[in-house]
Motif scaffolding. Structure first.
Motif, PDB file in Angstrom:
ATOM      1  N   THR A 123       0.844  -1.192   0.000  1.00  0.00           N
ATOM      2  CA  THR A 123       0.000   0.000   0.000  1.00  0.00           C
ATOM      3  C   THR A 123       0.886   1.252   0.000  1.00  0.00           C
ATOM      4  O   THR A 123       1.960   1.266   0.600  1.00  0.00           O
ATOM      5  CB  THR A 123      -0.916   0.027   1.234  1.00  0.00           C
ATOM      6  OG1 THR A 123      -0.163  -0.305   2.410  1.00  0.00           O
ATOM      7  CG2 THR A 123      -2.063  -0.943   1.084  1.00  0.00           C
ATOM      8  N   PRO A 155      -3.323   2.039  -3.744  1.00  0.00           N
ATOM      9  CA  PRO A 155      -3.981   2.833  -2.696  1.00  0.00           C
ATOM     10  C   PRO A 155      -4.518   1.953  -1.567  1.00  0.00           C
ATOM     11  O   PRO A 155      -4.768   0.759  -1.753  1.00  0.00           O
ATOM     12  CB  PRO A 155      -5.140   3.515  -3.440  1.00  0.00           C
ATOM     13  CG  PRO A 155      -4.795   3.411  -4.892  1.00  0.00           C
ATOM     14  CD  PRO A 155      -4.004   2.158  -5.042  1.00  0.00           C
ATOM     15  N   GLY A 188      -8.104   0.415  -3.512  1.00  0.00           N
ATOM     16  CA  GLY A 188      -6.887  -0.306  -3.866  1.00  0.00           C
ATOM     17  C   GLY A 188      -7.110  -1.731  -4.320  1.00  0.00           C
ATOM     18  O   GLY A 188      -6.153  -2.393  -4.750  1.00  0.00           O
TER      19      GLY A 188
END
Length: 475
Positions: free
Chosen positions: A393, A412, A417
């Motif tokens: 991340t 993300p 994400g």
């Protein structure tokens, strides 16, 4: 139901553990291996293979070296008295890091004392084992609330508080003596979560000799948060990136050890040698993102199917599960796997201190910590030492470790994400050369800045400043 992997194949598990023992895989890992497993069963054919592997590794390790190792950057703390205060003693990152510092200090002749704030009333096997490991290494263990701890704090050259929660020990134990101790306190902070920003924990933070934090982004967060919400200022703050231990690097750089580890771990999981294995290695919690990782993994399988891509079978491993916890999240993870009918592709592994076999077994590490991410992310640099690309991340300390597009890919946090991570899984699954190149570049980055001696140098620079300040008695 998804296939759980709790242990090694019954007759062979001792062989891997024996190999780890001979190769000094990790001081702490080996300690638990000795106490948990009994290497009694033997298979003659496997014995011959493992003995040969051990002999090769031992011969290589015994080669004479004309190069004298350089002196430790921490040698100036010889004979110094250092008290290390931990809020708990467990297999989590903070306590293990402090133990690692204790061993480094002992290795150069410092007098190291350890005390743990919160301990259960009943005997705890993990605490008992870790304390005896420290005693074996010359670290003296004190009761957190006894007179001996107070006396040691007063005479110590340095007091290291580990985590924000350990701040409560100052008032609870030192009381009227607190002003004599604060000028020699180094506060080592690892937390990123907002609930740790309590005045009860950190009200003495402005008056200590210094703070040490694992990443620049976390240091900046603490600076802003303490000023805005608590109306206090941080002391002089030092950022110290962590480093891999020599023992872990020995295994990561030993092709024989890695091959044996890989074969046995994959056999225990039911993953074939040609399969691709993506793993998230962390205790199961919302903050670590196992649920979102499984969604991304399923989406990557759908992409591969829809586009008819030619790739080896993909597998996912959740290392850090708790089969007995029956938490809501654990149940959700397993239910999701059943619902999507990917039981043969997803493997749950109980939480373990011994992650080396899984780092050797997998092809890609997924670091999916949510919200503000990891304070640093030790597992990330350990995976890179094993030449694994990292899918992480874009948050927290991960952004200071992973070079996006070079040693892995960043995505993300949150639901936003899920699809980017799925696409990154497909990118690495369909391009062997990219996967291997990223892994190699990650290893090179570890060698450049994330080894034990790098961390020792960084810590040494901090300790010199803190000791100098403590001698002046500033408050």
């Amino acid at each position: 139901m998804a296939k759980p992997a709790v242990g090694w194949p019954h007759p062979k598990r001792w062989l891997l553990l024996l190999l780890l023992l001979m190769l000094s895989a990790s001081t702490l890992i080996l300690f638990f291996i000795r106490t948990v497993f009994d290497p009694c069963d033997r298979h003659a054919a496997d014995i011959s293979f493992v003995r040969n592997a051990i002999e090769v590794a031992e011969k290589r390790n015994r080669l004479p070296s004309k190069i004298k190792p350089p002196p430790s950057p921490l040698s100036f703390v010889k004979s110094k008295i250092v008290l290390l205060v931990s809020h708990e003693l467990s297999l989590s990152g903070g306590p293990l890091l402090l133990m690692e510092l204790a061993f480094l200090l002992r290795s150069v002749g410092a007098e190291a004392y350890w005390t743990t704030m919160m301990k259960p009333s009943e005997t705890d096997e993990v605490i008992y084992s870790l304390e005896h490991k420290m005693l074996d290494c010359g670290v003296q263990v004190l009761s957190a609330f006894g007179q001996e701890a107070i006396g040691t704090a007063l005479k110590a050259d340095l007091v290291v508080l580990n985590t924000a929660v350990a701040g409560k020990w100052l008032d609870a134990v030192l009381k009227q003596d607190i002003s004599h101790v604060l000028p020699k306190v180094l506060w080592w902070i690892h937390e990123m979560q907002g609930h740790y920003f309590k005045l009860d924990y950190v009200k003495h933070l402005p008056f200590v000799a210094g703070a040490m934090i694992d990443s620049h982004i976390t240091a900046e967060y603490w600076k802003n948060r303490t000023q805005e919400h608590l109306r206090i200022n941080m002391p002089e703050t030092h950022v110290v990136h962590l480093g891999n231990s020599k023992e872990l690097m020995e295994v990561a750089e030993d092709s024989v050890a890695k091959r044996v580890l890989r074969e046995h771990a994959r056999e225990s999981l039911g993953v074939h040698s040609e399969d691709l294995l993506f793993a998230l290695i962390n205790s199961v919690s919302r903050g670590k993102g196992q649920d979102l990782f499984l969604r991304s993994f399923y989406e990557s399988l759908q992409i591969i199917k829809e586009k008819k891509l030619q790739v080896p079978p993909l597998h996912a491993a959740i290392v850090g599960s708790d089969m007995n916890a029956h938490t809501k999240l654990e149940t959700e993870l397993r239910d999701y796997v059943i619902q999507k009918k990917i039981q043969d592709r997803v493997h749950f592994v109980n939480k373990t201190l011994n992650v080396a076999p899984y780092l050797a077994a997998i092809d890609v590490l997924v670091q999916n910590s949510q919200a503000r991410g990891e304070c640093f992310g030790r597992m990330t640099i350990e995976a890179m030492a094993f030449q694994l690309p990292v899918l992480g991340t874009a948050a927290g300390g991960t952004t200071e470790i992973v070079v996006n597009g070079t040693t892995g890919f960043l995505h993300p946090v949150g639901k936003e994400g899920v699809s980017p991570l799925a696409k990154n899984i497909v990118k690495l699954a369909t391009n062997v050369e990219r996967r291997l190149t990223m892994g190699k570049r990650g290893y090179e980055r570890v060698k450049e800045r994330f080894l034990e001696h790098h961390m020792a140098q960084r810590i040494a620079a901090v300790l010199k400043q803190v000791l100098k300040k403590s001698r002046r008695g500033s408050y």
